[in-house]
Motif scaffolding. Structure first.
Motif, PDB file in Angstrom:
ATOM      1  N   ASP A  58     -16.147 -24.784  39.768  1.00 17.57           N
ATOM      2  CA  ASP A  58     -16.028 -26.010  40.556  1.00 17.57           C
ATOM      3  C   ASP A  58     -16.900 -27.072  39.873  1.00 17.57           C
ATOM      4  OD1 ASP A  58     -15.260 -27.620  42.657  1.00 17.57           O
ATOM      5  OD2 ASP A  58     -16.720 -26.801  44.085  1.00 17.57           O
ATOM      6  N   ALA A  59     -16.501 -28.321  40.018  1.00 17.14           N
ATOM      7  CA  ALA A  59     -17.297 -29.407  39.438  1.00 17.14           C
ATOM      8  C   ALA A  59     -17.289 -30.579  40.402  1.00 17.14           C
ATOM      9  CB  ALA A  59     -16.726 -29.826  38.087  1.00 17.14           C
ATOM     10  N   GLY A  60     -18.312 -31.391  40.322  1.00 20.85           N
ATOM     11  CA  GLY A  60     -18.372 -32.545  41.208  1.00 20.85           C
ATOM     12  C   GLY A  60     -19.337 -33.588  40.680  1.00 20.85           C
ATOM     13  N   HIS A  61     -19.339 -34.732  41.391  1.00 22.39           N
ATOM     14  CA  HIS A  61     -20.217 -35.850  41.034  1.00 22.39           C
ATOM     15  C   HIS A  61     -20.962 -36.253  42.296  1.00 22.39           C
ATOM     16  CE1 HIS A  61     -20.550 -40.382  39.944  1.00 22.39           C
ATOM     17  NE2 HIS A  61     -21.624 -39.740  39.582  1.00 22.39           N
ATOM     18  N   GLY A 114     -20.426 -25.616  39.479  1.00 22.52           N
ATOM     19  CA  GLY A 114     -20.941 -24.633  40.437  1.00 22.52           C
ATOM     20  C   GLY A 114     -19.850 -23.660  40.849  1.00 22.52           C
ATOM     21  N   PRO A 115     -20.189 -22.734  41.746  1.00 24.58           N
ATOM     22  CA  PRO A 115     -19.182 -21.790  42.235  1.00 24.58           C
ATOM     23  C   PRO A 115     -18.397 -22.397  43.406  1.00 24.58           C
ATOM     24  CG  PRO A 115     -21.355 -21.200  43.073  1.00 24.58           C
ATOM     25  CD  PRO A 115     -21.534 -22.447  42.270  1.00 24.58           C
ATOM     26  N   ARG A 116     -17.074 -22.197  43.412  1.00 27.50           N
ATOM     27  CA  ARG A 116     -16.289 -22.585  44.593  1.00 27.50           C
ATOM     28  C   ARG A 116     -16.772 -21.805  45.795  1.00 27.50           C
ATOM     29  NH1 ARG A 116     -11.537 -25.376  44.023  1.00 27.50           N
ATOM     30  NH2 ARG A 116     -11.281 -25.781  41.829  1.00 27.50           N
ATOM     31  N   GLN A 117     -17.019 -20.523  45.539  1.00 28.10           N
ATOM     32  CA  GLN A 117     -17.478 -19.623  46.591  1.00 28.10           C
ATOM     33  C   GLN A 117     -18.794 -19.022  46.111  1.00 28.10           C
ATOM     34  OE1 GLN A 117     -15.009 -17.985  49.243  1.00 28.10           O
ATOM     35  NE2 GLN A 117     -17.062 -17.777  50.076  1.00 28.10           N
ATOM     36  N   ALA A 118     -19.895 -19.456  46.700  1.00 32.16           N
ATOM     37  CA  ALA A 118     -21.191 -18.919  46.245  1.00 32.16           C
ATOM     38  C   ALA A 118     -21.319 -17.462  46.670  1.00 32.16           C
ATOM     39  CB  ALA A 118     -22.327 -19.742  46.829  1.00 32.16           C
ATOM     40  N   PRO A 119     -21.691 -16.563  45.762  1.00 30.34           N
ATOM     41  CA  PRO A 119     -21.863 -15.157  46.140  1.00 30.34           C
ATOM     42  C   PRO A 119     -22.967 -15.026  47.197  1.00 30.34           C
ATOM     43  CG  PRO A 119     -22.094 -15.431  43.759  1.00 30.34           C
ATOM     44  CD  PRO A 119     -21.983 -16.798  44.357  1.00 30.34           C
ATOM     45  N   VAL A 166     -25.176 -26.218  38.456  1.00 28.54           N
ATOM     46  CA  VAL A 166     -25.730 -26.454  37.120  1.00 28.54           C
ATOM     47  C   VAL A 166     -25.583 -27.945  36.870  1.00 28.54           C
ATOM     48  CG1 VAL A 166     -25.508 -25.921  34.655  1.00 28.54           C
ATOM     49  CG2 VAL A 166     -24.759 -24.237  36.364  1.00 28.54           C
ATOM     50  N   THR A 167     -26.676 -28.651  36.650  1.00 29.12           N
ATOM     51  CA  THR A 167     -26.549 -30.077  36.324  1.00 29.12           C
ATOM     52  C   THR A 167     -26.038 -30.194  34.894  1.00 29.12           C
ATOM     53  OG1 THR A 167     -28.240 -30.748  37.879  1.00 29.12           O
ATOM     54  CG2 THR A 167     -27.830 -32.241  36.047  1.00 29.12           C
ATOM     55  N   LEU A 168     -24.913 -30.915  34.749  1.00 29.42           N
ATOM     56  CA  LEU A 168     -24.304 -31.090  33.421  1.00 29.42           C
ATOM     57  C   LEU A 168     -24.672 -32.433  32.816  1.00 29.42           C
ATOM     58  CD1 LEU A 168     -20.611 -29.923  34.014  1.00 29.42           C
ATOM     59  CD2 LEU A 168     -22.460 -28.651  32.917  1.00 29.42           C
ATOM     60  N   LEU A 169     -24.611 -33.483  33.660  1.00 35.74           N
ATOM     61  CA  LEU A 169     -24.897 -34.848  33.200  1.00 35.74           C
ATOM     62  C   LEU A 169     -25.849 -35.508  34.179  1.00 35.74           C
ATOM     63  CD1 LEU A 169     -21.222 -36.145  32.575  1.00 35.74           C
ATOM     64  CD2 LEU A 169     -22.765 -35.246  30.844  1.00 35.74           C
ATOM     65  N   ARG A 170     -26.779 -36.283  33.659  1.00 34.01           N
ATOM     66  CA  ARG A 170     -27.638 -37.115  34.511  1.00 34.01           C
ATOM     67  C   ARG A 170     -27.294 -38.584  34.273  1.00 34.01           C
ATOM     68  NH1 ARG A 170     -31.109 -34.167  37.225  1.00 34.01           N
ATOM     69  NH2 ARG A 170     -31.926 -32.287  36.257  1.00 34.01           N
ATOM     70  N   ASN A 171     -27.820 -39.445  35.122  1.00 35.15           N
ATOM     71  CA  ASN A 171     -27.543 -40.897  35.044  1.00 35.15           C
ATOM     72  C   ASN A 171     -26.045 -41.184  35.091  1.00 35.15           C
ATOM     73  OD1 ASN A 171     -30.285 -41.014  34.666  1.00 35.15           O
ATOM     74  ND2 ASN A 171     -30.143 -41.393  32.456  1.00 35.15           N
ATOM     75  N   ALA A 172     -25.324 -40.387  35.841  1.00 36.30           N
ATOM     76  CA  ALA A 172     -23.870 -40.598  35.976  1.00 36.30           C
ATOM     77  C   ALA A 172     -23.680 -41.583  37.127  1.00 36.30           C
ATOM     78  CB  ALA A 172     -23.161 -39.282  36.236  1.00 36.30           C
ATOM     79  N   GLN A 173     -23.815 -42.862  36.817  1.00 32.91           N
ATOM     80  CA  GLN A 173     -23.856 -43.852  37.892  1.00 32.91           C
ATOM     81  C   GLN A 173     -22.498 -44.434  38.225  1.00 32.91           C
ATOM     82  OE1 GLN A 173     -26.617 -46.809  36.648  1.00 32.91           O
ATOM     83  NE2 GLN A 173     -26.323 -46.244  34.510  1.00 32.91           N
ATOM     84  N   HIS A 174     -21.520 -44.242  37.338  1.00 33.07           N
ATOM     85  CA  HIS A 174     -20.183 -44.777  37.630  1.00 33.07           C
ATOM     86  C   HIS A 174     -19.267 -43.647  38.039  1.00 33.07           C
ATOM     87  CE1 HIS A 174     -21.690 -48.481  36.126  1.00 33.07           C
ATOM     88  NE2 HIS A 174     -21.995 -47.918  34.960  1.00 33.07           N
ATOM     89  N   ARG A 175     -18.150 -44.032  38.614  1.00 31.92           N
ATOM     90  CA  ARG A 175     -17.149 -43.047  39.012  1.00 31.92           C
ATOM     91  C   ARG A 175     -16.729 -42.211  37.799  1.00 31.92           C
ATOM     92  NH1 ARG A 175     -14.031 -43.320  43.695  1.00 31.92           N
ATOM     93  NH2 ARG A 175     -12.033 -42.299  43.304  1.00 31.92           N
ATOM     94  N   VAL A 176     -16.624 -40.917  38.002  1.00 32.85           N
ATOM     95  CA  VAL A 176     -16.315 -40.010  36.885  1.00 32.85           C
ATOM     96  C   VAL A 176     -15.024 -39.271  37.231  1.00 32.85           C
ATOM     97  CG1 VAL A 176     -17.121 -37.950  35.649  1.00 32.85           C
ATOM     98  CG2 VAL A 176     -18.781 -39.638  36.429  1.00 32.85           C
ATOM     99  N   ALA A 177     -14.100 -39.200  36.275  1.00 32.74           N
ATOM    100  CA  ALA A 177     -12.889 -38.389  36.492  1.00 32.74           C
ATOM    101  C   ALA A 177     -13.287 -36.927  36.327  1.00 32.74           C
ATOM    102  CB  ALA A 177     -11.824 -38.767  35.472  1.00 32.74           C
ATOM    103  N   LEU A 178     -13.016 -36.142  37.363  1.00 35.44           N
ATOM    104  CA  LEU A 178     -13.421 -34.735  37.304  1.00 35.44           C
ATOM    105  C   LEU A 178     -12.350 -33.897  36.614  1.00 35.44           C
ATOM    106  CD1 LEU A 178     -14.977 -34.489  40.845  1.00 35.44           C
ATOM    107  CD2 LEU A 178     -16.182 -34.461  38.648  1.00 35.44           C
ATOM    108  N   PRO A 179     -12.761 -32.856  35.914  1.00 36.28           N
ATOM    109  CA  PRO A 179     -11.787 -32.009  35.198  1.00 36.28           C
ATOM    110  C   PRO A 179     -10.810 -31.372  36.177  1.00 36.28           C
ATOM    111  CG  PRO A 179     -14.045 -31.413  34.627  1.00 36.28           C
ATOM    112  CD  PRO A 179     -14.139 -32.387  35.748  1.00 36.28           C
ATOM    113  N   PRO A 180      -9.559 -31.213  35.756  1.00 28.87           N
ATOM    114  CA  PRO A 180      -8.596 -30.542  36.626  1.00 28.87           C
ATOM    115  C   PRO A 180      -8.996 -29.086  36.832  1.00 28.87           C
ATOM    116  CG  PRO A 180      -7.666 -30.908  34.438  1.00 28.87           C
ATOM    117  CD  PRO A 180      -9.004 -31.586  34.456  1.00 28.87           C
ATOM    118  N   PRO A 181      -8.612 -28.508  37.984  1.00 31.10           N
ATOM    119  CA  PRO A 181      -8.970 -27.104  38.224  1.00 31.10           C
ATOM    120  C   PRO A 181      -8.365 -26.206  37.146  1.00 31.10           C
ATOM    121  CG  PRO A 181      -7.878 -28.078  40.154  1.00 31.10           C
ATOM    122  CD  PRO A 181      -7.819 -29.098  39.065  1.00 31.10           C
ATOM    123  N   GLY A 182      -8.888 -25.015  37.041  1.00 28.40           N
ATOM    124  CA  GLY A 182      -8.357 -24.079  36.044  1.00 28.40           C
ATOM    125  C   GLY A 182      -9.448 -23.625  35.101  1.00 28.40           C
TER     126      GLY A 182
END
Ligand code: 2AM
Length: 175
Positions: A78-81, A91-96, A126-142
């Motif tokens: 899972d990914a998010g902004h 991160g995990p869609r379903q946290a163990p 898991v933080t991937l990017l910092r200072n992400a202040q603008h809208r970000v296109a999130l990767p498609p699932p898969g």
């Protein structure tokens, strides 16, 4: 009096998975999306402790060493902004259950030792990017990476020569 250290409990990401993630990140996010975190610094925080004295570190480490719980499989799919903290995460869609149990315990022990815990609900990431202040296109699932978690680590956060480095200072097995 001894100096305090900036500490946190976290899960390591295996080195080969760190490499897969940073390659995928470079394909998925344009450079202007944010500041990428170095592969070796990718981790999942379980409990942030802040500035901790040597004495308090000993107490927290002794409590951590008494934790007895089995390891678990973790899938990061899972990914998010979060615009507020300007973080792009994985991160995990379903946290163990084991992950949540471990984090809850470490956070409760930290709070009892006077390390203030964030009132926000715990969202393992898991933080991937910092200072992400603008809208970000999130990767498609898969996408997704699965690995076994058989330990947790106490890290010191260091700032050296203009760079942040997370140095493992203690490690406990889950079994
Ligand atoms: P973040 O990546 O979501 O910013 C080292 O700084 C680690 O501790 C990072 O994983 C960071 O989470 C986390 N961290 C830093 N300050 C924190 C705080 N006040 N509360 C919770 N986690 C924090």
């Amino acid at each position: 009096m001894s100096e305090s250290k900036r500490l946190f409990f976290a899960l390591e990401i295996p080195g080969d998975i760190q490499q897969h993630i940073v390659r995928w990140r470079a394909e998925q996010f344009p450079v202007e999306a944010g500041r990428p975190i170095a592969a070796a610094n990718l981790h999942i925080t379980l409990a942030f402790l802040g500035d901790v004295s040597e004495e308090k570190q000993r107490v927290l480490a002794a409590q951590a060493s008494r934790i007895a719980q089995p390891g678990f499989q973790l899938r990061l799919d899972d990914a998010g902004h979060w615009p507020r903290s300007r973080v792009v995460w994985l991160g995990p869609r379903q946290a163990p259950r084991g992950l949540l149990q471990l984090a809850n315990l470490l956070r409760a022990q930290a709070a009892r030792s006077g390390c203030a815990q964030s009132p926000q609900p715990f969202h393992p990431h898991v933080t991937l990017l910092r200072n992400a202040q603008h809208r970000v296109a999130l990767p498609p699932p898969g996408f997704g990476w699965t690995f076994p978690v058989d330990a947790f680590v106490l890290y010191e956060s260091l700032f050296e020569q203009g760079r942040t480095r997370y140095k493992p200072v203690d490690r406990w097995l889950l079994k």
